[in-house]
Design a protein around this motif. Structure first.
Motif, short mmCIF file in Angstrom:
data_model
loop_
_atom_site.label_atom_id
_atom_site.label_comp_id
_atom_site.label_asym_id
_atom_site.label_seq_id
_atom_site.Cartn_x
_atom_site.Cartn_y
_atom_site.Cartn_z
N ARG A 146 -11.31 -9.47 -0.17
CA ARG A 146 -10.64 -8.14 0.56
C ARG A 146 -12.05 -7.21 1.10
O ARG A 146 -11.60 -6.26 1.45
N PHE A 205 -3.76 -3.35 -8.06
CA PHE A 205 -3.11 -4.49 -8.89
C PHE A 205 -4.15 -4.59 -10.43
O PHE A 205 -3.49 -5.08 -11.31
N GLU A 247 -6.70 -11.00 1.49
CA GLU A 247 -6.28 -11.05 0.00
C GLU A 247 -6.18 -12.61 -0.64
O GLU A 247 -5.76 -13.45 0.23
N THR A 273 4.29 -11.50 1.64
CA THR A 273 2.91 -11.36 1.54
C THR A 273 2.33 -11.18 0.23
O THR A 273 1.18 -10.60 -0.32
N LYS A 325 -4.84 2.95 -0.07
CA LYS A 325 -4.87 1.93 -1.08
C LYS A 325 -6.20 1.37 -1.49
O LYS A 325 -7.18 1.59 -0.47
N HIS A 326 -6.44 0.87 -2.54
CA HIS A 326 -5.44 0.66 -3.68
C HIS A 326 -6.05 1.48 -4.74
O HIS A 326 -7.28 1.39 -5.17
N ASP A 331 2.00 -4.07 6.65
CA ASP A 331 0.55 -4.10 6.80
C ASP A 331 -0.06 -4.07 8.00
O ASP A 331 -0.30 -5.27 8.63
N ASP A 352 1.68 -1.64 -5.77
CA ASP A 352 1.48 -2.83 -4.94
C ASP A 352 2.58 -3.80 -5.31
O ASP A 352 3.44 -3.73 -6.30
#
Ligand code: NOJ
Length: 755
Positions: free
Chosen positions: A171, A257, A508, A61, A210-211, A113, A289
């Protein structure tokens, strides 16, 4: 994967033997700490670092990573966790190697996920949020957890609670939209649904919120991009859903990220240690991540694996997902004195505690039972919930002249269902990239009930004549290629045009620089429009899109989002009136890309514009400032009226509860569900405050003609904000309260807060 071929009988014997010898001791919450310490004392440095290492399984992923022989790494204690592994039998084998062949027999934890269902696919998360139905969302995640845990997953990388104001960001489909209050309620519901009240139960999975943090504010809507924001925006808009998830007991958190104000989130001590663990007192484990520890080097914020390891561990992150950075850098970081043994031990403790709390030490195979696996996945009753969820998520944006629903005895006879998404069998259409439980590519598209597949028979049963014509989406297609569909539309009395995004446009790394209907679908609509037939536009989307032509010219528009397995049935339920639509937008729909970011809880500015063209005000020469559809908006086949807004007093002392009530009446001729929303505005604070902030909502059922008084109670905390002394505080002064069926059309009142 030859290395996994082990005879099943031998395997079963090994399982029984290894289980009874190694795991005779039972875990209780009380003795977890002492068992963690006993185990930690036996571990070598390499074994400790191994527990902090998470590697990808049989699907990927993210960016490519090097995968050495998994089993030998597990055997030598180099892996603490696997992510994205689908094959059930292989999970049993890997767990057996971990618990009976590795020196200390520490079980693996399997992460996955699970974003909108595991095997049974529900509407995308943004769509679920449009239901504003927390009980429903909790039920969805309960089912997702039942399926995932029965398939050997212990831990889901969900909920994603990133607030976002940018539909370009792919996202946006994974979150709950633009509002921190709605986002917080959704976050809690998801955590409750996944974890239930016992993390160690066989049918629950650990949540991973998250995130953390700020990812939804990625510049220009480009994934993985820079995030820069005020402390106030961080605390008021971004962090509340995270705190709600932490308070609801989310077992783990995931780094983001992005950089936040220059510091990559994975090495952001302020976020992880000061806020999450410090101010909020949260005790769980933080996973990176995908290679986000390693990416600190690419960001230019760490020199090499050693430096990245030092910075991420010191910030408070614990487990390294898919990057191998800790594997390469942490030992050297310790040897050179840049991290301490105590720091590593603390991270390992969190991982071990997590595994104990899942019950993995008591029974490492508790999630790997073949019988439960076979009995649990894709139960028919899960489909019922998927259908209900898809229908309750749909948002009716327009219904001029009461064109919908299409019922028996209608003045129309012939219906043409047309469009690229009328009957698509495209890869993951009506879903998203995040349906990994189905496999990456080779999944069975027949599991999805396609729109026409259900709509055609449902409409025929009501006496309509129905044709179905797909439209090619190929870039080379011209008007001529649409001729069959256009002819079908010409022959019909009413057209249902199914347009929007592909399933693989969602998720994503699926960002867009245009919000128009992709692949020339505006053209398709305008050609159909020339026929001047009553048309219903059904939009399959993962984000707010822009369709101004349709807004002006098409009488009925239904946002169906990406509805999942039960797409066709739910659509038929809504279009035929079996289900009265009740969804409301969790995110503003702009008129044009140029308006982005556009969101309801904006500041007023010193020069708010009343109407387009008013010079020296905050607006555009070529567009109104108002959105196409505001946050909280959604129509029904019935109508509701709001009256009698009452605020129990005109003045409240700090600490008192403000009581606001309104009477809502169903003035139409059929039953429905309305989402009653309550907003406030602080008229004069120490800093400028948003023109509206959602503070509460209630979803109510009303029979035709029925009235109900809905009451909202606002505490001092509800009236507070992150002030310029960096604290939550309510100011004395005047407040407005608004109650209505969306963020624009409201009744308003006023009260004063006094010391
Ligand atoms: C990267 C994504 O950002 C994250 O949300 C996901 O959980 C991991 N990859 C694992 O697939």
């Amino acid at each position: 994967m030859n290395k996994f071929r082990i005879p099943i009988t031998l395997l079963a014997l090994c399982l029984t033997l290894s289980f009874s010898t190694v795991f005779a001791q039972k875990t209780s919450v009380q003795n977890i700490e002492s068992r963690v310490e006993t185990l930690l004392a036996k571990m070598t440095l390499d074994e400790k670092i191994g527990q902090l290492n998470q590697v990808p399984g049989d699907i990927s992923t993210g960016t490519d990573v090097k995968k050495d022989d998994l089993l030998s790494q597990i055997r030598t204690g180099k892996i603490g966790s696997l992510l994205s592994h689908t094959n059930f039998q292989n999970k049993i084998i890997m767990q057996r190697v971990a618990v009976s062949e590795a020196r200390l027999g520490i079980p693996l934890v399997f992460g996955f996920d699970v974003i909108h269902g595991y095997k049974t696919i529900f509407p995308i998360p943004l769509a679920q949020a449009a239901s504003w139905d927390m009980g429903l969302i909790e039920r969805i995640e309960r089912i997702a957890a039942e399926e995932a845990s029965a398939d050997g997953q212990n831990w889901t990388f969900s909920p994603m609670v990133d607030v976002s104001r940018d539909p370009r960001w792919g996202r946006v489909m994974e979150g709950a939209g633009e509002d921190p209050y709605l986002g917080s309620r959704v976050a809690e519901a998801r955590v409750r649904g996944f974890q239930g009240d016992d993390l160690a139960a066989k049918n629950t999975v650990a949540a991973c919120t998250k995130h953390f943090a700020g990812y939804g504010f990625t510049e220009a809507g480009r994934d993985y991009n820079t995030v820069d924001m005020s402390d106030q925006r961080l605390h008021e808009i971004v962090l509340p859903p995270f705190q709600a998830a932490a308070d609801a007991g989310s077992a783990t958190f995931m780094n983001a990220f992005n950089t936040l104000n220059g510091v990559p989130a994975s090495m952001n001590k302020n976020l992880i240690t000061n806020i999450l663990r410090g101010e909020w007192g949260w005790k769980g484990m933080v996973v990176s991540d995908w290679n986000s520890f390693g990416e600190t080097i690419v960001h230019g914020a760490a020199e090499d694996d050693i430096d990245a390891s030092v910075k991420c561990l010191s910030a408070g992150s614990d487990m390294d997902m898919a990057g191998g950075t800790f594997q390469r850098g942490l030992k050297k970081a310790l040897e050179s004195g840049r991290v301490t043994q105590a720091q590593i031990d603390e991270a390992v403790r969190r991982v071990l505690r997590f595994k104990f709390s899942l019950g993995l030490f008591d029974d490492p195979f508790r999630y790997l039972n073949q019988k439960r696996h076979d009995e649990t996945l894709e139960k028919p009753e899960y489909r019922q919930v998927a259908r209900e969820a898809a229908a309750k998520s749909m948002v009716l944006l327009k219904n001029d002249g009461g064109l919908l629903p299409l019922t028996e005895g209608s003045r129309f006879k012939k219906i043409a269902i047309i469009g690229p998404y009328a009957d698509s069998k495209g890869d993951k259409d009506y879903m998203s990239f995040w349906t990994l439980g189905l496999g990456m590519r080779a999944y069975d598209s027949t599991k999805v009930v396609r729109p026409a597949q259900a709509l055609k028979p449902a409409l025929e049963k009501l006496g309509f004549e129905v044709t179905v014509t797909e439209i090619c989406l190929d870039a080379t297609c011209t008007e001529k290629d649409y001729s069959t569909a256009i002819n079908a539309a010409r022959e019909a009395d009413i057209v249902i045009a199914c347009v929007g995004e592909r399933g693989l446009d969602c998720g994503e790394s699926r960002c867009v620089a245009s919000l128009e209907l992709p692949r020339k679908q505006d053209l398709i609509l305008s050609i159909v429009g020339r026929l001047s037939k009553p048309t219903v536009m059904v939009l399959f989307n993962s984000r707010p899109l822009v369709f101004e032509w349709a807004n002006q010219n098409i009488p009925a528009i239904l946002v169906a989002w990406q509805p999942g397995f039960e797409t066709g049935n739910a659509l038929a339920d809504v279009l035929t009136g079996k289900v009265n639509p009740s969804g409301k937008l969790p995110v503003t729909f702009p008129r044009s890309l140029g308006q982005v970011p556009i969101y309801y809880n904006q500041l007023n500015t010193g020069r708010p514009q009343q109407q387009q063209g008013q010079m020296w005000t905050s607006g555009y020469l070529d567009s109104p400032t108002s959105p196409a559809y505001p946050f909280g908006f959604g129509l029904s086949y019935t109508k509701y009226s709001y009256s009698d807004l009452k605020i129990s007093k005109s003045q409240y002392k700090m600490g008192e509860t403000v009581e606001v009530s309104v009477t809502v009446t169903n003035v139409g001729d059929q039953a429905g569900e309305e989402i009653v929303q309550c907003y406030t505005r602080d008229l004069a604070a120490d800093i400028a405050r948003p023109v509206k902030e959602l503070k509460g909502f209630e979803k109510i059922k009303l029979a035709a003609g029925e009235s109900r008084v809905v009451t909202f109670r606002l505490s001092e905390k509800d009236l507070s904000y992150w002030n310029n002394e960096l604290k939550w505080k309510a100011d004395p002064g005047k407040f407005k309260v608004f109650v209505g069926g969306n963020s624009r059309d409201v009744k308003e009142g006023e009260f004063e807060l006094v010391r």
